[in-house]
Design an enzyme around this catalytic site. Structure first.
Site, PDB file in Angstrom:
ATOM      1  N   ASP A 144      41.319  41.081  42.390  1.00 34.47           N
ATOM      2  CA  ASP A 144      40.783  40.204  43.433  1.00 34.47           C
ATOM      3  C   ASP A 144      39.744  40.878  44.312  1.00 34.47           C
ATOM      4  O   ASP A 144      38.971  40.210  44.995  1.00 34.47           O
ATOM      5  CB  ASP A 144      41.923  39.787  44.366  1.00 34.47           C
ATOM      6  CG  ASP A 144      42.645  38.569  43.863  1.00 34.47           C
ATOM      7  OD1 ASP A 144      41.995  37.708  43.276  1.00 34.47           O
ATOM      8  OD2 ASP A 144      43.864  38.498  44.085  1.00 34.47           O
TER       9      ASP A 144
HETATM   10  C1  BGC Z   1      44.891  41.718  46.900  1.00 31.85           C
HETATM   11  C2  BGC Z   1      44.703  41.980  48.333  1.00 31.85           C
HETATM   12  C3  BGC Z   1      43.426  41.359  48.813  1.00 31.85           C
HETATM   13  C4  BGC Z   1      43.352  39.910  48.428  1.00 31.85           C
HETATM   14  C5  BGC Z   1      42.050  39.271  48.722  1.00 31.85           C
HETATM   15  C6  BGC Z   1      44.889  40.265  46.704  1.00 31.85           C
HETATM   16  O1  BGC Z   1      45.190  39.887  45.446  1.00 31.85           O
HETATM   17  O2  BGC Z   1      46.044  42.345  46.406  1.00 31.85           O
HETATM   18  O3  BGC Z   1      44.753  43.317  48.615  1.00 31.85           O
HETATM   19  O4  BGC Z   1      43.277  41.521  50.178  1.00 31.85           O
HETATM   20  O5  BGC Z   1      43.662  39.725  47.089  1.00 31.85           O
HETATM   21  O6  BGC Z   1      42.144  37.904  48.624  1.00 31.85           O
HETATM   22  O1  IFM Z   2      45.549  39.831  40.249  1.00 30.96           O
HETATM   23  C1  IFM Z   2      45.873  39.894  41.600  1.00 30.96           C
HETATM   24  C2  IFM Z   2      46.926  38.874  41.877  1.00 30.96           C
HETATM   25  O2  IFM Z   2      46.476  37.573  41.594  1.00 30.96           O
HETATM   26  C3  IFM Z   2      47.425  38.948  43.287  1.00 30.96           C
HETATM   27  N1  IFM Z   2      47.837  40.268  43.617  1.00 30.96           N
HETATM   28  C4  IFM Z   2      46.890  41.320  43.353  1.00 30.96           C
HETATM   29  C5  IFM Z   2      46.317  41.290  41.971  1.00 30.96           C
HETATM   30  C6  IFM Z   2      45.190  42.310  41.841  1.00 30.96           C
HETATM   31  O3  IFM Z   2      44.170  42.064  42.751  1.00 30.96           O
END
Ligand code: BGC
Ligand code: IFM
Length: 811
Positions: A483
């Site tokens: 992400d």
């Molecule tokens: C991540 C977070 C991040 C977020 C952003 C997540 O999946 O683990 O660290 O802040 O996405 O939307």
């Molecule tokens: O892939 C994502 C997931 O959708 C939510 N937690 C963090 C992952 C890596 O960013």
């Protein structure tokens, strides 16, 4: 260091001190009514949706941490204590918490009085049952007062913690006998209410938090308990709670049981009522009658245990490794169920108000769940698919109650569409239920725009096929699985890291990871087309997949490993040419799982590079070197301090990808070494470093660059559960559902020994007996199915046959 131990016979983790490094929690509930419960009785309950229908209140950022829950105070002379130690924290003569499958038990003892609390949500009724047993183990009679305590949430959890100007005037309760009804919102015809009751006459009650606690006090020392006298307060606005006082006399050796119930009720939707604040109590009455006596509660508890026994009997292994047996047979599957239910919504790290159901998350959770309850997986697939847009992209998240896509987050994560293919393929292989492909499913959550599920898959693939960048690799969009890899960033303004329009380059960043997915799930799509007789379409898809395979070889290989991506200016990400972030885990795992580079000899190279550059004793890091400064062209990934989260943390989620990739090239020793590093049971004895629950996976373990290397965060709600189960059950132990039946091809470490495995599949039970006399890591010489020798790895399916006894001869 351990803070408890596994009790495999009872399928429990036994916590022997309230002073765990962090709250160690459990989940109660399997369908609609859920509670989170910690080892000191903290937590909260909700119905279907942790944001919209929050029944009891929880405070984040609280001090002490985890200090709201369903609490029972025992006033025995001058001493006041709780069976789970919190919130009084009075030191106990004995303490134990047993987290089991869908239930938690607490045992507390003080001054010869024992309190046993059993908390669970029955399989078929929207309530939480708390059975409290008090026993006088001393040789003198005891006169004690028992006080219960739950704090109601005013339903919408976000409003509840923000909109005080309104909230403090809306709270309403009604008290009838031993039952306290919480009916805030009922007046405005929301049609729902909750109640908290006990199956005994009460000596007093409180429903106003301030009266019960006394202003200036916390729930660690309520004035009513201290004085042994409920105020009989009636909440009107402010902070509604439910508390009952029961005075109990216990002769030496005597034992008494009380059943407390927290229930959720709804009226029929079309019900009209003239006096809107007079709640209809029939639904509550039914629940109370159902669990009025201890025997009824015991029967419901037996039913819950039977429910789990049946579920877990669908996959069961007996190997010589107790960690493998325990994780595969109990905890890993249990966590798969929890992630299926919760997605990323409600944990002690997910507030229940934010993420809801993730599109990619729920698709992946399904991979570890589909064998447990295929019917629920089917329903979920249809829900998820309905949040897809007509162009094949998808809402990134949706709300579990309303099933509406989250507009704030929107779409643009270009891995999302392909995960739908992954989920559907897994479902088809498990069930053979091709009829699901003909189901009509909404686009954009609107039935007017419905099309078949097959059409949704087609759009998923088409979206990916038509969104390629300059290197013919998939465009990454806002991000892919990671992400935080925001490669189309052009703005330096905080909070504006992503723009769809920018300088001349445009959002052209590409992802080699999505390319791996494209090959893997594009192949699946082509296969699904073939299976439903769409040969022409299969050919077209296959051609596109083959081109992508080539594009990865041409533009996605860095010399010693797969490149991660190209940013918006077509600069390499995850290359030896980069200053930082030279190698990333994700493409090494997924490209090889997709088979890319295996015959070209690249896979081994890439995996050796992973071992050399990313491995630590606590698991494999996301990338190295960690980013030491913020990079405008990379975005959020570089916003974390080195070693945490997406900036070179150990994401447990993609460790199994590498382990699976190792099995693809037949390296059983290394695959298993990777499995062990993050496996909760294997690392139980470093709980003081790891800190989160030793019976479930956490999302992230701090990487080598972090001050707290080895410390985990974000336990429970992570795709790690599903992927580790896929790794262990399908890649290492090797039993894979295929379109044509079950196949078996283990890839195990040397010395693993023989093992047996029971797998329920499409209405039949398969008993595998794996023999490995020559101690090989991979290779099946032949199968013997009910005494008959069979070539290959797939057990042939025979119509109507209910049992298959398969001897697997590895060689
Ligand atoms: C991540 C977070 C991040 C977020 C952003 C997540 O999946 O683990 O660290 O802040 O996405 O939307
Ligand atoms: O892939 C994502 C997931 O959708 C939510 N937690 C963090 C992952 C890596 O960013």
């Amino acid at each position: 260091m351990n803070f408890g131990h596994f009790d495999d016979a009872n399928k429990e983790y036994v916590i022997t001190t309230p002073d765990t490094p962090l709250p160690w929690i459990n989940y109660l509930g399997s369908q609609d009514f859920f509670s989170l419960i910690s080892n000191t009785c903290g937590g909260y309950s909700f119905y279907k949706d942790a944001k919209l229908l929050r029944i009891t209140r929880y405070r984040y950022n609280n001090i002490p941490v985890d200090s709201n829950g369903k609490y029972y105070y025992i006033k025995d002379g001058d001493s006041i204590w709780n069976p789970g130690a919190m919130p009084t924290r009075t030191s106990l003569d004995a303490y134990e918490c047993r987290h089991g499958l869908g239930y938690s038990r607490f045992h507390g003892e003080k001054n010869g009085l024992a309190a046993d609390l059993l908390a669970f949500v029955p399989v078929d009724t929207p309530c939480e049952i708390n059975k409290l047993t008090l026993k006088n183990n001393s040789d003198a009679a005891k006169e004690i007062s028992l006080f219960s305590y739950v704090e109601f949430c005013l339903w919408n959890a976000v409003d509840d913690m923000t909109n005080y100007q309104r909230n403090l005037s809306t709270g309403e309760v009604e008290i009838i006998g031993s039952t306290i009804y919480h009916k805030t919102e009922y007046r405005e015809r929301r049609n729902h209410y909750s109640f908290f009751t006990v199956n005994a006459p009460v000596d007093g009650f409180d429903t106003s938090r301030d009266d019960f606690l006394g202003l200036g006090r916390g729930n660690n020392n309520p004035i009513a308990v201290e004085e042994g006298k409920s105020r009989n307060s009636v909440a009107s606005g402010w902070y509604p709670i439910a508390s009952q006082q029961i005075n109990v006399t216990l002769a030496p050796g005597e034992e008494k049981e009380f059943v407390f119930l927290l229930g959720y009720c709804e009226n029929p939707k079309d019900d009209k009522w003239e006096a809107p604040n007079v709640i209809k109590k029939d639904p509550a009455k039914k629940i109370m009658e159902k669990f009025a006596a201890s025997q009824q509660v015991d029967a419901a508890f037996a039913q819950l245990n039977a429910y789990w026994d049946e579920l877990l009997s669908r996959y069961h292994v007996e190997s010589q490794d107790p960690h493998v047996n325990r994780m595969a047979n109990i905890w890993n599957q249990y966590q798969c169920m929890v992630t299926f239910n919760m997605s990323r919504s409600a944990s002690y790290y997910e507030s229940g108000t934010g993420r809801g159901m993730g599109f990619r998350d729920s698709c992946q959770d399904l991979l570890g769940f589909v064998h447990l309850i295929p019917e629920r997986a089917r329903e979920r697939i249809l829900d998820i698919a309905a949040t897809q847009f007509e162009d094949g992209s998808a809402y990134h998240q949706y709300q579990p109650l309303t099933k509406q896509g989250n507009l704030d987050i929107g779409s643009g994560f270009n891995d999302d569409p392909l995960w739908l293919i992954a989920a559907v393929a897994a479902y088809l292989k498990e069930t053979g239920d091709y009829a699901i492909l003909d189901e009509m499913v909404a686009f954009d959550c609107h039935m007017e725009k419905a099309a078949t599920l097959f059409e949704h898959l087609r759009r998923s693939f088409e979206y990916s096929r038509t969104h390629l960048g300059p290197h013919k690799l998939p465009l990454i969009g806002r991000a892919d699985w990671n992400d935080c890899l925001n490669l189309n960033c052009f703005s330096n303004e905080p909070g504006e890291s992503f723009q769809t329009t920018g300088p001349s380059e445009g959002p052209v960043a590409e992802s080699v990871f999505i390319a791996g997915m494209y090959v893997k799930y594009g192949n699946e799509f082509a296969e699904i087309c073939r299976r439903v007789g769409k040969e022409k379409e299969a050919e077209i898809a296959q051609k596109a997949v083959d081109e992508m395979y080539q594009a990865v070889l041409d533009a996605g290989w860095d010399g010693e490993w797969f490149l991660r991506a190209y940013d918006a200016a077509s600069q390499k990400v995850g290359s030896h040419e980069c200053e930082e972030g030279q190698i990333f885990i994700e493409p090494q795992g997924f490209c090889i799982i997709a088979g890319i580079g295996v015959k070209e000899g690249l896979a081994k190279k890439a995996l050796d590079s992973v071992k050399e550059r990313l491995d630590t004793k606590y698991g494999i890091m996301l990338h190295q070197p960690a980013y030491t400064r913020y990079y405008l062209n990379l975005g959020e990934i570089s916003s974390y301090p080195p070693g945490y989260k997406e900036n070179a943390g150990i994401f447990c989620h993609n460790n199994p990808w590498i382990s699976i990739a190792e099995t693809v090239i037949g390296r059983g020793n290394r695959a298993f070494e990777i499995y062990k590093k993050t496996c909760p049971s294997y690392i139980e004895n470093i709980s003081e470093i790891h800190r989160t629950e030793p019976y479930v996976y956490s999302q992230m373990i701090a990487g080598r660059d972090a001050a707290r290397h080895g410390e985990a965060k974000n336990s429970w709600l992570t795709g790690t559960a599903a992927w580790t189960f896929v790794n262990l059950s399908q890649a290492i132990l090797g039993v894979q559902p295929t379109y044509d039946g079950l196949s078996i091809d283990p890839c195990i470490p040397e010395g693993f020994g023989d093992f047996t495995l029971t797998r329920r599949f499409r209405g039949a039970t398969y008993y595998f007996d794996v023999k490995n006399p020559n101690n090989v890591v991979k290779g099946v010489a032949y199968l013997e199915v009910d005494g008959k020798q069979v070539k290959g790895n797939v057990v042939p399916v025979e119509d109507g046959k209910k049992e298959y006894h398969v001897t697997v001869h590895m060689a």
